[in-house]
Design an enzyme around this catalytic site. Structure first.
Site, PDB file in Angstrom:
ATOM      1  N   ALA A  10     -11.946 -17.271  41.625  1.00  0.00           N
ATOM      2  CA  ALA A  10     -13.277 -17.188  42.318  1.00  0.00           C
ATOM      3  C   ALA A  10     -14.401 -17.798  41.429  1.00  0.00           C
ATOM      4  CB  ALA A  10     -13.653 -15.634  42.304  1.00  0.00           C
ATOM      5  N   ARG A  35      -2.933 -16.579  44.396  1.00  0.00           N
ATOM      6  CA  ARG A  35      -1.731 -16.575  45.294  1.00  0.00           C
ATOM      7  C   ARG A  35      -1.165 -18.081  45.698  1.00  0.00           C
ATOM      8  NH1 ARG A  35      -1.558 -11.466  46.592  1.00  0.00           N
ATOM      9  NH2 ARG A  35      -3.330  -9.962  46.688  1.00  0.00           N
ATOM     10  N   TYR A  56      -0.800 -12.338  41.363  1.00  0.00           N
ATOM     11  CA  TYR A  56      -1.303 -11.480  40.294  1.00  0.00           C
ATOM     12  C   TYR A  56      -0.122 -10.465  39.718  1.00  0.00           C
ATOM     13  CZ  TYR A  56      -5.194 -12.765  43.447  1.00  0.00           C
ATOM     14  OH  TYR A  56      -5.958 -13.502  44.215  1.00  0.00           O
ATOM     15  N   LEU A  72     -11.946 -10.524  42.165  1.00  0.00           N
ATOM     16  CA  LEU A  72     -11.357 -10.376  43.290  1.00  0.00           C
ATOM     17  C   LEU A  72     -12.743  -9.953  44.345  1.00  0.00           C
ATOM     18  CD1 LEU A  72      -8.074  -8.906  42.618  1.00  0.00           C
ATOM     19  CD2 LEU A  72      -8.458 -11.427  43.558  1.00  0.00           C
ATOM     20  N   HIS A  77     -11.324  -4.362  44.376  1.00  0.00           N
ATOM     21  CA  HIS A  77     -11.497  -4.240  42.785  1.00  0.00           C
ATOM     22  C   HIS A  77     -10.700  -2.912  42.382  1.00  0.00           C
ATOM     23  CE1 HIS A  77     -15.443  -6.674  42.464  1.00  0.00           C
ATOM     24  NE2 HIS A  77     -14.460  -7.372  42.820  1.00  0.00           N
ATOM     25  N   LYS A  95     -18.549  -6.494  39.203  1.00  0.00           N
ATOM     26  CA  LYS A  95     -19.249  -5.560  39.909  1.00  0.00           C
ATOM     27  C   LYS A  95     -19.291  -5.995  41.370  1.00  0.00           C
ATOM     28  CE  LYS A  95     -22.494  -7.105  41.249  1.00  0.00           C
ATOM     29  NZ  LYS A  95     -22.571  -8.249  42.182  1.00  0.00           N
ATOM     30  N   ARG A 163     -19.732 -12.334  50.846  1.00  0.00           N
ATOM     31  CA  ARG A 163     -21.109 -11.493  50.768  1.00  0.00           C
ATOM     32  C   ARG A 163     -21.472 -11.231  52.295  1.00  0.00           C
ATOM     33  NH1 ARG A 163     -20.596 -14.843  46.702  1.00  0.00           N
ATOM     34  NH2 ARG A 163     -21.207 -14.277  44.609  1.00  0.00           N
ATOM     35  N   ASP A 175     -23.920  -6.272  46.418  1.00  0.00           N
ATOM     36  CA  ASP A 175     -23.946  -7.485  45.562  1.00  0.00           C
ATOM     37  C   ASP A 175     -24.989  -7.415  44.469  1.00  0.00           C
ATOM     38  OD1 ASP A 175     -23.057 -10.079  44.946  1.00  0.00           O
ATOM     39  OD2 ASP A 175     -24.721 -10.868  46.193  1.00  0.00           O
TER      40      ASP A 175
END
Length: 328
Positions: A10, A35, A56, A72, A77, A95, A163, A175
């Site tokens: 990410a 992945r 993972y 992720l 999460h 977060k 988002r 977010d």
């Protein structure tokens, strides 16, 4: 050295955590999983990370790591924090940890049954500017705290960005709305009692794109707004009867503004400026996490803090559906 594994490639891992893990005095990135093993290998080569995995699960099974960082999508999460804890790994999870306060119970149970450290990644709580704000406010530098005012906004209408995708846990409150709430609670040590809110959703995305909030903490109020479709802005002000503290780049110091806070007197005739040049809050976060994982007495953002912060976010969503106060 604490050996880190990264679950996914990410952007926040690429741009912030990985570089600052590699700068840390007590840790090193040892493995990256994706992945797509090609993507994992490419990122690993970029940062000199020895191991790359195509799943993972492979990374969690590896003896080459002590703990994992999970960046992720939000909707994943809790699932992977639990899996990582059950694999015996310490866990730093981005977060927001969860989309509902009740979901965090699973993570706490996994932490406790495996005897590992699990922490939600609120990097701001490790920045010395926020520790200074806490010291000033609790030390009486602004007298009686009456009001906290905050804002956090950016503009993003990319339909592919997580988002803007509700199925991935997108939305402005998860977010960025979490930052004014976390920092207010961090500075004051107080919890809100009730909240009022206006929440606006995008007609196409379905995510919340604007929220205006008033939270009653009993001794003071917090008012703030957040938006994913407004011009860039960050601000936090703690206002008392003898002065106020203004944080100029409260959440992304160095990007929105310099690392500095200002303490103003009651007459607004004098100001003391506190600067924190070259502070690397993500590095401070991973260093503190590694020390805590090794058993040192270090302040970290506990899962119990995560529950309380998410309870407030949950209440804001509920309050956005009606007029009047909503209990937290």
């Amino acid at each position: 050295m604490f050996r880190w594994g990264i679950l996914s490639t990410a952007k926040i891992a690429r741009d912030h955590l990985l570089p600052q893990i590699q700068e840390a005095e007590n840790g090193v990135a040892t493995a990256i999983a994706s992945r797509d093993v090609t993507r994992a290998r490419a990122l690993a080569d970029r940062f000199g990370v020895p191991h790359a995995f195509g799943s993972y699960e492979e990374l969690l099974a590896s003896d080459a790591i002590d703990g994992v960082y999970i960046p992720l999508p939000t909707s994943q999460h809790v699932e992977w924090a639990v899996k990582a804890a059950d694999a015996g790994k310490h866990v730093l999870v981005e977060k927001p940890l969860a989309l509902a306060a009740g979901d965090i119970a699973r993570v706490i149970e996994a932490r406790d049954r495996n005897g590992v450290l699990v922490v939600e990644a609120f990097m701001v709580t490790y920045h010395p500017q926020w520790k200074k704000v806490r010291e000033l406010v609790r030390g009486g530098a602004i007298g009686r705290l009456r009001h906290v005012q905050g804002a956090f906004a950016y503009f993003n209408v990319d339909p592919d960005n997580m988002r803007n995708r509700p199925e991935l846990g997108g939305g402005g409150l998860p977010d960025i709305g979490v930052y004014p709430t976390v920092t207010t609670r961090f500075v004051t040590g107080q919890e809100p009692r009730r909240v009022q809110a206006v929440v606006e959703r995008d007609s196409n995305f379905g995510t919340d794109i604007y929220a205006s909030i008033k939270a009653d903490f009993g001794e003071f109020e917090l008012s703030f707004y957040c938006s994913t479709q407004m011009a860039l802005r960050q601000s936090m002000v703690f206002h008392g009867d003898k002065g106020f503290v203004e944080v100029h780049a409260p959440f992304n110091a160095g990007d929105y503004d310099h690392h500095r806070i200002e303490l103003h007197n009651a007459d607004h005739t004098e100001a003391s400026v506190f600067r924190f040049p070259a502070t690397r809050q993500y590095r401070l976060q991973v260093e503190a996490f590694a020390r805590a994982a090794r058993g040192e007495d270090v302040e970290v953002f506990r899962l119990e803090d995560s529950v309380n912060n998410q309870k407030l976010i949950d209440a804001i969503y509920r309050a956005g559906g009606h007029d009047g106060w909503e209990p937290v």
